[in-house]
Scaffold this active site. Structure first.
Site, PDB file in Angstrom:
ATOM      1  N   SER A 122       0.840  -1.198   0.000  1.00  0.00           N
ATOM      2  CA  SER A 122       0.000   0.000   0.000  1.00  0.00           C
ATOM      3  C   SER A 122       0.876   1.248   0.000  1.00  0.00           C
ATOM      4  O   SER A 122       1.682   1.459   0.921  1.00  0.00           O
ATOM      5  CB  SER A 122      -0.886   0.013   1.248  1.00  0.00           C
ATOM      6  N   HIS A 174      -1.429  -1.381  -4.037  1.00  0.00           N
ATOM      7  CA  HIS A 174      -2.676  -1.044  -3.344  1.00  0.00           C
ATOM      8  C   HIS A 174      -2.713   0.472  -3.127  1.00  0.00           C
ATOM      9  O   HIS A 174      -1.794   1.042  -2.542  1.00  0.00           O
ATOM     10  CB  HIS A 174      -2.667  -1.807  -2.020  1.00  0.00           C
ATOM     11  N   ASP A 216      -4.756   3.516  -1.473  1.00  0.00           N
ATOM     12  CA  ASP A 216      -5.771   3.833  -0.462  1.00  0.00           C
ATOM     13  C   ASP A 216      -6.331   5.230  -0.679  1.00  0.00           C
ATOM     14  O   ASP A 216      -5.624   6.221  -0.518  1.00  0.00           O
ATOM     15  CB  ASP A 216      -5.147   3.744   0.929  1.00  0.00           C
ATOM     16  N   MET A 265      -8.964   8.067   0.496  1.00  0.00           N
ATOM     17  CA  MET A 265      -9.745   8.488   1.671  1.00  0.00           C
ATOM     18  C   MET A 265     -10.251   9.910   1.467  1.00  0.00           C
ATOM     19  O   MET A 265      -9.530  10.751   0.933  1.00  0.00           O
ATOM     20  CB  MET A 265      -8.848   8.466   2.918  1.00  0.00           C
ATOM     21  N   HIS A 292      -8.471   0.999  -3.329  1.00  0.00           N
ATOM     22  CA  HIS A 292      -9.328   0.755  -2.159  1.00  0.00           C
ATOM     23  C   HIS A 292     -10.029   2.062  -1.822  1.00  0.00           C
ATOM     24  O   HIS A 292      -9.415   2.990  -1.298  1.00  0.00           O
ATOM     25  CB  HIS A 292      -8.423   0.257  -1.008  1.00  0.00           C
ATOM     26  N   MET A 352     -12.126   4.279   0.222  1.00  0.00           N
ATOM     27  CA  MET A 352     -12.703   4.544   1.546  1.00  0.00           C
ATOM     28  C   MET A 352     -13.337   5.933   1.473  1.00  0.00           C
ATOM     29  O   MET A 352     -12.844   6.901   2.057  1.00  0.00           O
ATOM     30  CB  MET A 352     -11.601   4.473   2.617  1.00  0.00           C
ATOM     31  N   MET A 408     -10.935  -5.855   6.470  1.00  0.00           N
ATOM     32  CA  MET A 408     -10.099  -4.881   7.185  1.00  0.00           C
ATOM     33  C   MET A 408      -9.662  -5.497   8.510  1.00  0.00           C
ATOM     34  O   MET A 408     -10.496  -5.946   9.296  1.00  0.00           O
ATOM     35  CB  MET A 408     -10.879  -3.588   7.467  1.00  0.00           C
ATOM     36  N   GLY A 446      -8.584   4.106   7.756  1.00  0.00           N
ATOM     37  CA  GLY A 446      -8.327   5.540   7.892  1.00  0.00           C
ATOM     38  C   GLY A 446      -6.856   5.878   8.072  1.00  0.00           C
ATOM     39  O   GLY A 446      -6.436   6.961   7.697  1.00  0.00           O
ATOM     40  N   PHE A 447      -6.097   4.957   8.623  1.00  0.00           N
ATOM     41  CA  PHE A 447      -4.687   5.266   8.903  1.00  0.00           C
ATOM     42  C   PHE A 447      -3.811   4.036   8.701  1.00  0.00           C
ATOM     43  O   PHE A 447      -4.266   2.910   8.938  1.00  0.00           O
ATOM     44  CB  PHE A 447      -4.537   5.756  10.355  1.00  0.00           C
ATOM     45  N   GLY A 448      -2.580   4.295   8.320  1.00  0.00           N
ATOM     46  CA  GLY A 448      -1.585   3.235   8.302  1.00  0.00           C
ATOM     47  C   GLY A 448      -0.992   3.080   9.689  1.00  0.00           C
ATOM     48  O   GLY A 448      -1.407   3.759  10.639  1.00  0.00           O
ATOM     49  N   ASP A 457      -6.110  -6.405   5.195  1.00  0.00           N
ATOM     50  CA  ASP A 457      -5.537  -5.072   5.032  1.00  0.00           C
ATOM     51  C   ASP A 457      -5.490  -4.365   6.384  1.00  0.00           C
ATOM     52  O   ASP A 457      -6.530  -4.128   7.000  1.00  0.00           O
ATOM     53  CB  ASP A 457      -6.430  -4.291   4.045  1.00  0.00           C
ATOM     54  N   GLY A 458      -4.258  -4.050   6.814  1.00  0.00           N
ATOM     55  CA  GLY A 458      -4.076  -3.300   8.052  1.00  0.00           C
ATOM     56  C   GLY A 458      -3.255  -4.078   9.066  1.00  0.00           C
ATOM     57  O   GLY A 458      -3.636  -5.185   9.472  1.00  0.00           O
ATOM     58  N   GLY A 459      -2.098  -3.524   9.416  1.00  0.00           N
ATOM     59  CA  GLY A 459      -1.262  -4.151  10.431  1.00  0.00           C
ATOM     60  C   GLY A 459      -0.623  -5.465   9.991  1.00  0.00           C
ATOM     61  O   GLY A 459      -0.261  -6.300  10.826  1.00  0.00           O
ATOM     62  N   SER A 464       3.047   0.037   5.932  1.00  0.00           N
ATOM     63  CA  SER A 464       4.257   0.392   6.682  1.00  0.00           C
ATOM     64  C   SER A 464       5.282  -0.737   6.716  1.00  0.00           C
ATOM     65  O   SER A 464       6.494  -0.478   6.727  1.00  0.00           O
ATOM     66  CB  SER A 464       3.888   0.833   8.104  1.00  0.00           C
TER      67      SER A 464
HETATM   68  C1  DX5 Z   1      -6.006   1.555   6.142  1.00  0.00           C
HETATM   69  C2  DX5 Z   1      -5.641   1.202   4.722  1.00  0.00           C
HETATM   70  C3  DX5 Z   1      -4.525   0.211   4.653  1.00  0.00           C
HETATM   71  C4  DX5 Z   1      -3.254   0.767   5.226  1.00  0.00           C
HETATM   72  C5  DX5 Z   1      -2.333  -0.343   5.600  1.00  0.00           C
HETATM   73  O1  DX5 Z   1      -7.114   2.365   6.164  1.00  0.00           O
HETATM   74  O2  DX5 Z   1      -6.732   0.671   4.032  1.00  0.00           O
HETATM   75  O3  DX5 Z   1      -4.325  -0.243   3.329  1.00  0.00           O
HETATM   76  O4  DX5 Z   1      -2.586   1.600   4.359  1.00  0.00           O
HETATM   77  O5  DX5 Z   1      -1.238   0.214   6.240  1.00  0.00           O
HETATM   78  P1  DX5 Z   1      -0.424  -0.603   7.335  1.00  0.00           P
HETATM   79  O6  DX5 Z   1       0.107  -1.810   6.606  1.00  0.00           O
HETATM   80  O7  DX5 Z   1       0.631   0.341   7.790  1.00  0.00           O
HETATM   81  O8  DX5 Z   1      -1.394  -0.985   8.402  1.00  0.00           O
HETATM   82 ZN    ZN Z   2      -6.293  -0.328   2.042  1.00  0.00          ZN
END
Ligand code: DX5
Ligand code: ZN
Length: 226
Positions: free
Chosen positions: A11, A36, A38, A40, A69, A71, A140, A145-147, A178-180, A201
């Site tokens: 991402s 990917h 993102d 927003m 993606h 959002m 998810m 909303g955030f990485g 997706d996420g973490g 990240s």
């Molecule tokens: C969160 C995004 C994810 C995010 C993942 O809202 O949809 O795609 O960028 O970032 P990491 O891998 O840092 O959680």
């Molecule tokens: Zn995403």
């Protein structure tokens, strides 16, 4: 033994935007399967990120598929724009969409792969009637909303339920998380049935660098397979 091929979707939310083309190329050379993106809007999620111009700029500099993606509060308004910009897949959320089937069918009519995403609090069951029409489900594993957020372990049983539903209704539908996602959480998600890893990240902010981080995550497997 788990023989599913797992795909990696870095991402760019965590990338250095001043060096975006370079960083995407590096991830691609190291084995990323798709990119990917993102999107927003500050309404659907409490953050702003990027729009179709980023997809348009990336399109000529990478051969990897671009998955977008969305959002955003009103995805229907932007499907044409992202499609024309060069997106290969458009992923929309179940939450807040009163006419999800219409949105998904419009994506298919544009000739793109259609994905449906669900937030941590949304049950797997909401996918049941739309699954026939989608190429990909995105679960998810953080609140969007955030990485840089921590993977929510509570989503693992749901990933398993979505996997069972996919195997029963549409076996070729992909299941992205997706996420973490990192080298610790990826095997858990794969064990639960995921076959696409979205990761920001862990790739673009990795201390070891993009190449090493991509290769390490690319090598992530189900612990059951080892
Ligand atoms: C969160 C995004 C994810 C995010 C993942 O809202 O949809 O795609 O960028 O970032 P990491 O891998 O840092 O959680
Ligand atoms: Zn995403």
């Amino acid at each position: 033994m788990d023989t599913r091929v797992v795909k990696l979707a870095p991402s760019i939310l965590a990338a250095d935007f001043a060096r975006l083309g370079e960083q995407v190329a590096e991830a691609g050379e190291a084995g990323a399967d798709r990119i990917h993106v993102d999107v927003m809007d500050g309404h659907f999620v409490p953050n702003l990120s990027m729009g179709a111009p980023i997809v348009r700029s990336l399109r000529p500099v990478t051969q990897l598929p671009l998955e977008v993606h969305l959002m955003i509060a009103n995805p229907d308004m932007f499907l044409d724009e992202f499609s024309e910009a060069g997106a290969d897949s458009l992923i929309v959320h179940w939450e807040g969409n009163n006419n999800l089937s219409r949105t998904v069918l419009r994506i298919k009519a544009l000739g793109k792969r259609a994905g449906v995403a669900i937030n941590p609090a949304s049950p797997a069951a909401v996918l049941e009637e739309i699954l026939h029409d989608v190429d990909q489900v995105l679960v998810m594993t953080v609140n969007p909303g955030f990485g840089h957020q921590h993977f929510l372990n509570t989503t693992l049983p749901k990933i398993r339920r979505v996997r069972q539903m996919i195997d029963r209704i549409k076996p070729d539908c992909q299941l992205e998380v997706d996420g973490g996602i990192d080298t610790v959480t990826a095997p858990l998600a794969i064990d639960a049935g995921a076959n696409v890893l979205g990761a920001g990240s862990a790739i673009f902010d990795a201390r070891e660098g993009i190449t090493a981080a991509t290769k390490r995550l690319r090598a992530a497997r189900s612990t059951a397979a080892n």
